[in-house]
Design a protein around this motif. Structure first.
Motif, PDB file in Angstrom:
ATOM      1  N   ASP A 144      52.720  70.515  65.930  1.00 29.89           N
ATOM      2  CA  ASP A 144      51.480  71.294  65.820  1.00 29.89           C
ATOM      3  C   ASP A 144      51.918  72.755  65.743  1.00 29.89           C
ATOM      4  O   ASP A 144      53.042  73.105  66.135  1.00 29.89           O
ATOM      5  CB  ASP A 144      50.641  71.032  67.075  1.00 29.89           C
ATOM      6  CG  ASP A 144      49.541  72.061  67.264  1.00 29.89           C
ATOM      7  OD1 ASP A 144      48.717  72.203  66.348  1.00 29.89           O
ATOM      8  OD2 ASP A 144      49.530  72.741  68.302  1.00 29.89           O
TER       9      ASP A 144
ATOM     10  N   ASP B 232      50.014  70.701  71.701  1.00 32.01           N
ATOM     11  CA  ASP B 232      49.531  71.320  72.959  1.00 32.01           C
ATOM     12  C   ASP B 232      48.114  70.902  73.318  1.00 32.01           C
ATOM     13  O   ASP B 232      47.618  71.295  74.385  1.00 32.01           O
ATOM     14  CB  ASP B 232      49.578  72.850  72.838  1.00 32.01           C
ATOM     15  CG  ASP B 232      48.514  73.372  71.875  1.00 32.01           C
ATOM     16  OD1 ASP B 232      47.692  74.207  72.288  1.00 32.01           O
ATOM     17  OD2 ASP B 232      48.477  72.912  70.730  1.00 32.01           O
ATOM     18  N   SER B 233      47.423  70.207  72.429  1.00 29.18           N
ATOM     19  CA  SER B 233      46.001  69.941  72.713  1.00 29.18           C
ATOM     20  C   SER B 233      45.605  68.518  72.390  1.00 29.18           C
ATOM     21  O   SER B 233      46.358  67.766  71.774  1.00 29.18           O
ATOM     22  CB  SER B 233      45.122  70.902  71.873  1.00 29.18           C
ATOM     23  OG  SER B 233      45.397  72.247  72.228  1.00 29.18           O
TER      24      SER B 233
ATOM     25  N   ASP C 289      49.627  76.161  66.374  1.00 30.00           N
ATOM     26  CA  ASP C 289      49.083  77.081  67.387  1.00 30.00           C
ATOM     27  C   ASP C 289      49.238  76.512  68.798  1.00 30.00           C
ATOM     28  O   ASP C 289      48.733  75.435  69.080  1.00 30.00           O
ATOM     29  CB  ASP C 289      47.602  77.347  67.114  1.00 30.00           C
ATOM     30  CG  ASP C 289      47.380  78.111  65.810  1.00 30.00           C
ATOM     31  OD1 ASP C 289      47.068  77.450  64.803  1.00 30.00           O
ATOM     32  OD2 ASP C 289      47.555  79.333  65.811  1.00 30.00           O
ATOM     33  N   GLY C 290      49.938  77.232  69.637  1.00 33.15           N
ATOM     34  CA  GLY C 290      50.119  76.801  71.020  1.00 33.15           C
ATOM     35  C   GLY C 290      51.247  75.813  71.208  1.00 33.15           C
ATOM     36  O   GLY C 290      51.496  75.341  72.321  1.00 33.15           O
ATOM     37  N   THR C 291      51.938  75.481  70.094  1.00 38.78           N
ATOM     38  CA  THR C 291      53.063  74.543  70.189  1.00 38.78           C
ATOM     39  C   THR C 291      54.324  75.188  69.600  1.00 38.78           C
ATOM     40  O   THR C 291      55.260  75.506  70.293  1.00 38.78           O
ATOM     41  CB  THR C 291      52.753  73.230  69.450  1.00 38.78           C
ATOM     42  OG1 THR C 291      51.567  72.651  69.998  1.00 38.78           O
ATOM     43  CG2 THR C 291      53.909  72.244  69.579  1.00 38.78           C
TER      44      THR C 291
ATOM     45  N   ASP D 175      46.222  66.757  68.996  1.00 39.43           N
ATOM     46  CA  ASP D 175      47.602  66.375  68.675  1.00 39.43           C
ATOM     47  C   ASP D 175      47.951  65.018  69.292  1.00 39.43           C
ATOM     48  O   ASP D 175      48.584  64.174  68.666  1.00 39.43           O
ATOM     49  CB  ASP D 175      48.569  67.440  69.201  1.00 39.43           C
ATOM     50  CG  ASP D 175      48.196  68.827  68.710  1.00 39.43           C
ATOM     51  OD1 ASP D 175      48.122  69.758  69.536  1.00 39.43           O
ATOM     52  OD2 ASP D 175      47.922  68.965  67.499  1.00 39.43           O
TER      53      ASP D 175
HETATM   54 MG   LIG Z   1      47.594  73.623  68.933  1.00 41.26          MG
END
Ligand SMILES: [Mg+2]
Ligand SMILES: O=C(O)COP(=O)(O)O
Length: 235
Positions: free
Chosen positions: A9, A171-172, A11-13, A175
């Motif tokens: 992923d 991260d979410s 964003d955030g990963t 995913d």
């Molecule tokens: Mg993400």
């Protein structure tokens, strides 16, 4: 045998994009006079792409958007976000070292994000990371996006991978769900933008730093996952 494939992923990963997402989102909603959102709001806004993020921010400010308002606001966001790349965005600690180790071991890598593909490619390019990936897909690459399994399956196909030798890192919830829906083991990271503790998403494994993302862990998760699957019915 097809090399093992690690799908990330974004964003955030892969990348810590929160500061630039908040900055461009606030620039966008300021155009209709809405007060800025903060980082803490982001975990409830990010995950389904820029259009949904803008809609959610406007709802949060008690100003639901009409369908007519969205295109201009989305263009405003895309222009500002693109003009300011890479901004404050950086890879998470240990990511590049982990990707180097995986590539040296003959593994292939890909990106499966709900961010618009053009924004994902632009950002990855500005950070000079494009060469790591066999495929980069976004929320608009196919007619569907995470958590629909086809987003991940289409990414695996474009990367020349095999679904039986693939893991998803995210991260979410989208995913972990897309991995589950595609029959792929998942690794969750807790440092991104999930609005719930990632353990509660029931990933195959949680890692807290990319130094844990080793070829041995990938082999373990793929091996365990394959061996845990019910044997295909005799033909
Ligand atoms: Mg993400
Ligand atoms: O753009 C978003 O909403 C987030 O996308 P991603 O976490 O799937 O990368």
């Amino acid at each position: 045998m097809t090399p093992a494939l690690v799908v990330f992923d974004l964003d955030g990963t892969l990348l810590d994009t929160h500061a630039d997402l908040v900055q461009s989102l606030n620039y966008t909603i300021a155009a209709i006079g809405l007060a800025p959102v903060g980082y803490d709001d982001l975990t409830h806004l990010v995950g389904q792409g820029a259009k949904v993020m803008i809609e959610r921010a406007c709802n949060l400010r008690g100003h639901p958007l009409s369908q007519e308002q969205i295109p201009a606001l989305l263009d405003r966001f895309i222009t500002h976000y693109t003009d300011n790349m890479p901004g404050h965005t950086l890879p998470y600690p240990g990511l590049v070292e982990a990707m180097d180790q995986l590539k040296s071991a003959g593994y292939t890598l890909a990106v499966c994000t709900n961010k618009l593909e053009g924004l994902a490619r632009g950002l990855i390019g500005k950070l000079q990371l494009t060469h790591y990936f066999n495929a980069i897909t976004g929320g608009d690459t196919f007619t569907i996006r995470k958590p629909d399994a086809q987003h991940l399956l289409g990414t695996i196909e474009r990367a020349g991978g095999d679904v039986r030798r693939t893991i998803m890192v995210g991260d979410s919830v989208n995913d972990i769900l897309v991995a589950r829906n595609a029959g792929v083991p998942s690794i969750a990271v807790p440092f991104g933008y999930s609005d719930v503790p990632v353990e509660t998403l029931a990933p195959t494994r949680v890692i807290t730093h990319f130094k844990e993302l080793t070829p041995a862990l990938v082999d373990e998760l793929i091996g365990d996952f394959v061996s845990a699957k019910p044997a295909a019915a005799a033909g």
